[in-house]
Design an enzyme around this catalytic site. Structure first.
Site, PDB file in Angstrom:
ATOM      1  N   HIS A 493       0.832  -1.036   0.331  1.00  0.00           N
ATOM      2  CA  HIS A 493      -0.332   0.092  -0.086  1.00  0.00           C
ATOM      3  C   HIS A 493       0.841   1.361   0.205  1.00  0.00           C
ATOM      4  CE1 HIS A 493      -3.742   2.518   1.135  1.00  0.00           C
ATOM      5  NE2 HIS A 493      -2.846   3.521   1.434  1.00  0.00           N
ATOM      6  N   GLU A 494       2.262   1.177   1.174  1.00  0.00           N
ATOM      7  CA  GLU A 494       2.391   2.577   0.888  1.00  0.00           C
ATOM      8  C   GLU A 494       3.173   3.104   0.138  1.00  0.00           C
ATOM      9  OE1 GLU A 494       1.564   4.956   3.162  1.00  0.00           O
ATOM     10  OE2 GLU A 494       0.618   3.445   4.115  1.00  0.00           O
ATOM     11  N   HIS A 497       1.554   4.928  -2.726  1.00  0.00           N
ATOM     12  CA  HIS A 497       1.664   6.156  -2.436  1.00  0.00           C
ATOM     13  C   HIS A 497       3.482   5.952  -3.016  1.00  0.00           C
ATOM     14  CE1 HIS A 497      -2.356   7.273  -0.094  1.00  0.00           C
ATOM     15  NE2 HIS A 497      -1.693   6.312   0.717  1.00  0.00           N
TER      16      HIS A 497
HETATM   17 ZN   LIG Z   1      -2.302   4.903   2.130  1.00  0.00          ZN
END
Ligand SMILES: [Zn+2]
Length: 699
Positions: A493-494, A497
């Site tokens: 997830h990170e 980003h």
């Molecule tokens: Zn996030």
């Protein structure tokens, strides 16, 4: 016309260049970062450098703003909007370093600086946002926008700049501006205090065990981690569990000691609500009140009305409607899960009612019985270095990126790993990854930048320096860090980003995606983590190197929708709580416990489930940037579930064609285009809610 523009640009660049040609300062924050790729020289930066750097940075931006105002020329895009976008570079540089370290590796000095600087920074922002002459120039450019030949990115920047001024109060009367200033300043203090209290409360509770029987049911790896934690606290021979998720969750999952589960979980959900010096209730009540007052002053019904205007959702009604829809689907599933747990308790002869601190334990048992799977079976295949290789592999297949570990780059803590990111042998950016919990780090996981991609004022490419921070399972004395599937998903997830930042390809600084779009790039990455094609590349047993057996992969797949009623409901409960606070239309002095209780009763939350965040430790909405925005994760899941279908539909989850379209239309664009337009450019249509419900097994 062209010549005039060019001349202005030369003048502009001279003003900026003169700043960097000054004498070398003994404050490293004020110098060019003379390091590989211009990463911050962490080894040279001391706490005492921040305040003078901030003060200098405020001064510098003031001078830059004054130069814009004093320009005798008619306001145009270049002499006003562009110069404004490029103002405050030093402030951005200093506050990025400070903000990142204050979150990931803070100490008393940094916290004191934060308390001191936050209100000054708030008042500095207001000096700019509420400046009449400056606003008149911005408005003049905005009103005359047809006259200028602007690119799409410039049009969006102009519109965003104008709206930001209006939304910051630039059009208010002098009296209301004064009120606004004082509200902003107080809010900035309160938000800092909220976060500092939360850190103190998180670090303030420890479950210290010194008897073997207290460890009943715990897997050996979990015990080893608790022993390592004790050792790090000079409590050799004991076992320590903390309120940090990688320490707490396994205890709740496996401990047979119901009394200790209750003790630990109560410690967790009472954070900030202990009526002590770190209590957050009065702070929250005040923040909620001030946010409502502020929004009314600016002409909005509520804070949510104000905040959502610039999001995809646009209105609180739309968000409530969407959350209700998912809530209706999820609540019955969660109730059925609770009933199954109660049945198990009864069948084991337990004469008690299921409580929130029992949920992890019994759901783990049921999962084990149903799928013959638990976290301890998969952990050995999720060694943290292997998981990171897995995410690098996915980024390579999709976007052709390569990641090379660098050891010659300054870091702020030994746990940080630094990678140079390249594509076709060309530099793309720097990625720092910092994975383990420690008392100096706040909870959760996040991604940020020390420097964002942009073109400088002369059009030269500036490459991003990105940082991602998690709180993942610690290594123990004899084992490396072995992750749960959920922790592996958080890393992906990170990393999503991070890719969004690394693949950004924009001109002007300062654009950002709306909150309810920015989780699309991160959440879409979660779809790859447990794909069999990806698992077979990275999920290797940490000792034997054996690739995760197909049998376990199948179990992972089958159990993927297990406990989704709970996961969805505890998340939605927090989202609804956020919306309830921020949809208030009258400033009120709230009784926080009572407000929270009534809000949850209104939706019929069952007592066996607590909201994922209770009010007093809901940092996303009180300290962070998710106020009236916590719904964004599930809102974006509509987008990421649908977007991942675009890969599936080609029959190739690594489709370079789809990936390059995703990069071109979404990842590379930052906030330079309307979010829904970006999505439609990628997908050809608006997404529906079906893929989300399907994904969560709630259909
Ligand atoms: Zn996030």
């Amino acid at each position: 016309m062209m010549k005039k523009l060019a001349l202005l640009m030369v003048i502009a660049s001279l003003i900026f260049a003169s700043c960097s040609r000054e004498e070398k300062s003994d404050n490293p924050l004020l110098n060019e970062f003379d390091t590989p790729f211009g990463v911050p020289p962490f080894d040279l930066i001391k706490a005492s450098h921040y305040k003078p750097a901030y003060l200098k940075a405020f001064e510098e931006q003031k001078t830059e703003i004054q130069a814009i105002i004093n320009n005798p020329k008619e306001p145009d895009f270049n002499n006003t909007i562009k110069m404004l976008a490029y103002s405050g570079e030093l402030l951005s540089k200093v506050s990025r370093v400070f903000g990142a370290l204050n979150s990931a590796h803070t100490n008393d000095s940094l916290q004191a600086i934060n308390r001191e600087i936050a209100p000054i920074a708030s008042s500095h922002r207001d000096d700019i946002n509420l400046n009449d002459t400056l606003f008149r120039r911005v408005k003049s450019v905005y009103d005359n926008k047809e006259k200028f030949k602007l690119t799409d990115e410039e049009k969006k920047l102009l519109e965003d700049t104008y709206k930001d001024f209006v939304r910051s109060g630039a059009a208010l009367s002098p009296g209301d501006k004064e009120k606004l200033r004082s509200i902003n300043e107080e809010l900035s203090r309160l938000q800092v205090q909220f976060g500092q209290n939360l850190l103190a409360e998180t670090n303030g509770f420890k479950l210290i065990l010194d008897k073997k029987e207290d460890l009943a049911g715990l897997p050996e790896g979990v015990i080893a981690q608790a022993a390592a934690m004790a050792k790090s606290l000079n409590l050799d021979g004991k076992w320590v569990f903390t309120l940090q998720v990688p320490s707490m969750t396994p205890f709740l999952q496996y401990s047979e000691r119901r009394d200790l589960r209750e003790k630990l979980f109560t410690g967790y959900f009472m954070k900030g609500d202990n009526d002590n010096q770190y209590d957050n209730k009065a702070i929250i009540a005040r923040i909620a009140r001030l946010r409502t007052e502020r929004s009314k002053l600016l002409g909005y019904e509520s804070f949510a009305g104000y905040a959502l205007e610039r999001n995809m959702a646009k209105t609180p009604e739309k968000v409530f409607e969407f959350l209700d829809q998912v809530w209706e689907a999820a609540l019955p599933v969660a109730k059925a899960e609770a009933a199954a747990q109660q049945e198990l308790i009864n069948s084991e002869g337990g004469k008690f009612k299921l409580e929130p601190w029992d949920w992890w334990y019994y759901s783990e048992k049921i999962k084990k019985a149903r799928y013959d799977l638990d976290d301890e079976i998969t952990r050995p295949y999720f060694k943290i270095d292997n998981v990171m290789e897995g995410m690098f592999y996915v980024a390579n297949r999709l976007y052709g990126l390569n990641f090379t570990k660098r050891t010659d780059i300054p870091k702020y803590h030994p746990d940080v790993n630094t990678f140079e990111v390249t594509r076709d042998d060309k530099h793309v950016g720097i990625l720092m990854i910092d994975n383990y919990p420690r008392p100096s780090k706040r909870g959760g996981a996040w991604c940020g930048t020390y420097r964002s991609q942009k073109r400088d004022i002369n059009g030269k490419m500036v490459y991003p320096v990105v940082t991602m921070v998690t709180n993942s399972s610690l290594p123990s004395a004899d084992k490396p860090s072995l992750l749960t599937a959920l922790e592996a998903e958080t890393l992906f997830h990170e990393f999503g980003h991070a890719l969004n930042n690394l693949l950004s390809n924009i001109t002007y600084p300062g654009s950002s995606n709306p909150r309810d779009f920015v989780e699309l790039p991160s959440q879409i990455m979660e779809h790859w983590v447990l794909e069999p094609e990806v698992l077979k590349v990275y999920a290797k047993h940490w000792q034997t190197g054996e690739i995760i057996p197909k049998e376990i992969v199948d179990k992972l797949d089958k159990s993927g929708k297990f406990n989704m009623g709970f996961t969805t409901v505890e998340y939605l409960a927090a989202s609804l709580l956020d919306m309830e606070y921020h949809a208030l239309t009258e400033p009120a002095d709230l009784d926080i416990r009572d407000f929270e209780k009534k809000a949850m009763e209104k939706y019929g939350l069952i007592p066996e489930i607590k909201p994922r965040y209770r009010s007093t430790y809901f940092n996303h909405i009180w300290g962070g940037g998710y106020s009236a925005g916590y719904y964004s994760y599930i809102w974006c899941e509509v987008l990421d579930s649908d977007a991942f279908q675009a890969f599936r539909e080609t029959g190739d989850i690594f489709s370079r064609e789809v990936a390059s379209k995703f990069e071109k239309e979404i990842l590379s664009r930052g906030g330079t285009k309307d979010a829904l337009e970006m999505y439609i450019a990628f997908r050809g249509k608006e997404p529906g809610i079906d893929a989300l419900l399907e994904n969560r097994g709630l259909k």
